[in-house]
Design an enzyme around this catalytic site. Structure first.
Site, PDB file in Angstrom:
ATOM      1  N   SER A   1      37.781  41.386  23.863  1.00  0.00           N
ATOM      2  CA  SER A   1      38.259  40.080  24.278  1.00  0.00           C
ATOM      3  C   SER A   1      39.324  39.549  23.333  1.00  0.00           C
ATOM      4  O   SER A   1      40.379  40.168  23.202  1.00  0.00           O
ATOM      5  CB  SER A   1      37.071  39.133  24.412  1.00  0.00           C
ATOM      6  OG  SER A   1      37.397  38.048  25.237  1.00  0.00           O
TER       7      SER A   1
ATOM      8  N   ASP B   1      35.468  41.698  35.752  1.00  0.00           N
ATOM      9  CA  ASP B   1      35.578  40.720  34.665  1.00  0.00           C
ATOM     10  C   ASP B   1      36.282  39.472  35.212  1.00  0.00           C
ATOM     11  O   ASP B   1      37.469  39.508  35.531  1.00  0.00           O
ATOM     12  CB  ASP B   1      36.381  41.323  33.507  1.00  0.00           C
ATOM     13  CG  ASP B   1      36.321  40.474  32.251  1.00  0.00           C
ATOM     14  OD1 ASP B   1      36.029  39.269  32.348  1.00  0.00           O
ATOM     15  OD2 ASP B   1      36.578  41.029  31.155  1.00  0.00           O
TER      16      ASP B   1
ATOM     17  N   HIS C   1      32.457  40.966  31.864  1.00  0.00           N
ATOM     18  CA  HIS C   1      33.027  40.916  30.511  1.00  0.00           C
ATOM     19  C   HIS C   1      32.022  41.515  29.519  1.00  0.00           C
ATOM     20  O   HIS C   1      31.332  40.798  28.792  1.00  0.00           O
ATOM     21  CB  HIS C   1      33.316  39.448  30.184  1.00  0.00           C
ATOM     22  CG  HIS C   1      34.278  39.229  29.067  1.00  0.00           C
ATOM     23  ND1 HIS C   1      35.587  39.662  29.108  1.00  0.00           N
ATOM     24  CD2 HIS C   1      34.130  38.606  27.868  1.00  0.00           C
ATOM     25  CE1 HIS C   1      36.204  39.304  27.994  1.00  0.00           C
ATOM     26  NE2 HIS C   1      35.337  38.663  27.224  1.00  0.00           N
TER      27      HIS C   1
END
Length: 660
Positions: free
Chosen positions: A200, A306, A337
């Site tokens: 991320s 995601d 995610h």
């Protein structure tokens, strides 16, 4: 292997077993391989050097009159330095080490009474330090023990990590304390070869640093990473969230930085307008434009479902890297995610180990000659491809047309007759899951078009585009386009907590442990759900950007506008017996903010089409839509009209590092 090496390896393994929590599984043995082709755990993790250094970024982000220093926590094996040998570095630069934690168990950094690191989150140091790597965990500017202010993917964020790469190569200044003048140098123990990794926001910084072309960065492993911050907050002018990046800066900044960084956050707010217009601040945070500067190899990992860092991020980055001949590898999962350590753990650690051995140690282990892509087809079922998108993929134009009866229209290769239309009214209370659940009903909030049941499998591999010609009744309008696989299936439950995984209580161990830093992590399993439809790709746009994708203009009610929506890349097989649907709607509930008006839109079907990357191209589509289709078993349940619920936090921007 020498007797001393064997003793060191045995000692490290013994120490790891002594501190393995009860009930946890020890690190799995690696497959047999020649020593020259695989780094082995021959160094003591218990005796590793643990130290902190502050590297000067050369920037004064907080305006206090002195350049900012970022905190760099290091764990490295003691034995190579004692023998005068240099080692490569694995780096994770993050804003999360103090505020929020890393990984499925939200681990944070911990320190001893002297301020030296005790625990660094995740398994990287536990696993790789005994194998002859240093692990470096960098606090981005403004976070944890660093000076400056976090600027959410901007110059300060990227320079926080780039300066450390420079320091590891002897090109930047480091110090033994945050304010002192005693220099710290890495050239005595670092080869200068660096691999950046992270999920991320962390992976986003890896993308940003690679896009500077910094010398010494040999590879990056961006997991669920942002490639352009504009596209985190907007999609072709349409706002994905009712906010801007400044709140993320406030959230991750340390308590002391929060008191001094208000002016930085004000500048971020002013320079990143909710309107969706492109500004210089977005250009600064766009790494795709600089893909030509990338010298490092890139190992991309992303969940196709995601809905935080949405799949378009990996697609545009992948395509830009390909255009510049960058060496690449990709894993695409069915999760949301989620880190691969939590959906394919053993294969992930083994592959990552070989990847770093090749690109940081120079071992010729063949990882660079293996298939480029791994794709999850069903929960825990993976296939490989020599390249991605798959070979024999060809862009195929599919066109919507009116149906023969009430209900959905037809999706095929024949053009609609001139004058054919479909009309819908934006309903912000509904979204893609509602549209898919009601596909066979003529409902007012969508326009849907379906193929006949397929006689054979049809594979989509890559990015799709949907061009619409729409006439609005109001001065503002948002559009959504989704591709849906209609038919029964079992998928990862990406809309539930965990976004496709369930965290278990048992632990497995990946490397050596100390009393303060365990290498043992909770196991996970696939969390699945039975569905009768599955959204496989989606895209959104503000119709007001029809003339200029970087600037919104008011619409003239009653005038027709033509706009092309970019859909997220996917790799999905629509099975024989299923139908493929294209749905066009307005606001996609929980995934797109609504416009200021409630428009009704009329589509000119003769001037509306979808371009899909189909394996086998138009011929494959023609074969799949002729001949008898297999009968499907009756559904085991009737889906709710609202379908599965997207992850709750999608309704507002999440921290890109959140696991739930």
């Amino acid at each position: 292997m020498t007797y001393g090496t064997l003793v060191s390896a045995a000692t490290a393994a013994l120490f790891a077993s002594l501190v393995t929590p009860a009930g946890a599984q020890p690190e799995p043995a690696s497959p047999a391989a020649p020593f020259a082709r695989e780094s082995r755990p021959v160094h003591s993790y218990a005796d590793a050097v643990r130290e902190s250094v502050w590297v000067d970024t050369g920037l004064d982000g907080d305006g206090d009159g002195r350049t900012d220093r970022v905190a760099v926590d290091i764990v490295r094996p003691r034995e190579p330095a004692a023998a005068g040998r240099k080692i490569p570095v694995i780096m994770d630069a993050s804003p999360y080490y103090a505020c929020c934690g890393r990984g499925n168990e939200s681990q944070k950094k911990t320190y001893d009474a002297d301020g030296n690191p005790v625990q660094l989150p995740l398994f990287y140091d536990n696993y790789f330090v005994p194998r002859g790597y240093a692990f470096v965990a960098v606090d981005l500017a403004g976070t944890n023990r660093s000076d400056g202010c976090d600027d959410v993917g901007g110059r300060s964020d990227v320079q926080s990590a780039k300066a450390v790469v420079d320091w590891l190569n002897g090109r930047a200044r480091g110090y033994t304390s945050r304010t002192g003048a005693t220099p710290a140098r890495a050239t005595g123990w670092s080869t200068g070869n660096v691999g950046m990794i992270g999920k991320s926001w962390d992976g986003t910084i890896a993308n940003g640093v690679a896009a500077t072309g910094v010398e010494g960065l040999k590879t990056i492993v961006p997991i669920a990473a942002i490639s352009s911050w504009y596209d985190y907050y907007h999609s072709q002018g349409a706002p994905l969230y009712n906010s801007n990046p400044s709140w993320l800066s406030e959230y991750v900044n340390s308590p002391e930085a929060q008191g001094r960084c208000g002016a930085v956050q004000d500048r971020i707010t002013a320079s990143t307008p909710y309107s969706g217009d492109w500004t210089p601040a977005w250009t600064e945070r766009d790494y795709v434009k600089d893909a030509g500067k990338v010298r490092a190899s890139v190992f991309v990992v992303h969940g196709q479902q995601d809905l935080n860092v949405r799949a378009g991020h990996f697609g545009q980055w992948w395509d830009a890297l390909a255009a510049h001949g960058v060496e690449r590898k990709i894993w695409l999962s069915q999760t949301g995610h989620v880190d691969p350590f939590d959906f394919r753990r053993a294969d992930w650690v083994r592959t990552l180990h070989r990847w770093f051995d090749h690109y940081l140690l120079g071992y010729d282990n063949g990882v660079d000659r293996e298939p480029v892509a791994d794709v999850e087809r069903a929960p825990d079922v993976w296939t490989t491809d020599r390249q991605w998108p798959a070979r024999a993929t060809a862009t195929t134009t599919l066109r919507p047309a009116p149906g023969a009866a009430a209900g959905p229209g037809v999706l095929g290769r024949a053009s609609a007759a001139p004058g054919s239309t479909a009309t819908f009214t934006d309903d912000p209370a509904l979204g893609e899951l509602d549209w898919a659940a009601r596909i066979d009903d003529a409902t007012p909030e969508k326009a849907g078009f379906v193929t006949r049941p397929l006689s054979r499998d049809l594979r989509i591999s890559g990015s799709s585009k949907v061009t619409v010609t729409a006439t609005p009744t109001t001065s503002t309008a948002h559009l959504s386009a989704v591709l849906v696989d209609l038919g029964p299936d079992t998928i990862r439950d990406y809309g539930a907590a965990g976004e496709g995984i369930t965290t278990l209580t048992d632990r497995s161990c990946w490397g050596a442990s100390t009393a303060g830093d365990s290498a043992c992590f909770k196991e996970t399993a696939a969390r699945t759900t039975d569905v009768t439809y599955n959204v496989v790709s989606r895209g959104w746009a503000d119709l007001g950007t029809w003339a200029d994708p970087r600037e919104e203009h008011p619409l003239i009610p009653g005038r027709a506008y033509t706009l092309t929506l970019n859909l997220a890349p996917t790799d999905h097989v629509v099975p024989a017996g299923h139908r493929l649907a294209l749905i066009v709607g307005g606001t996609d509930k929980d995934l797109l903010d609504s416009p200021s008006t409630t428009p009704t839109l009329t589509l000119d079907l003769a001037r509306t089409w979808a371009k899909l990357p189909l394996v086998g191209g138009a011929g494959a589509f023609d074969r799949a839509t002729t001949g008898p289709a297999p009968a499907l078993p009756p559904p085991t349940h009737v889906p709710s009209l609202t379908g599965p619920v997207p992850p709750a936090a999608v309704t507002g921007p999440r921290l890109p590092g959140e696991d739930r």
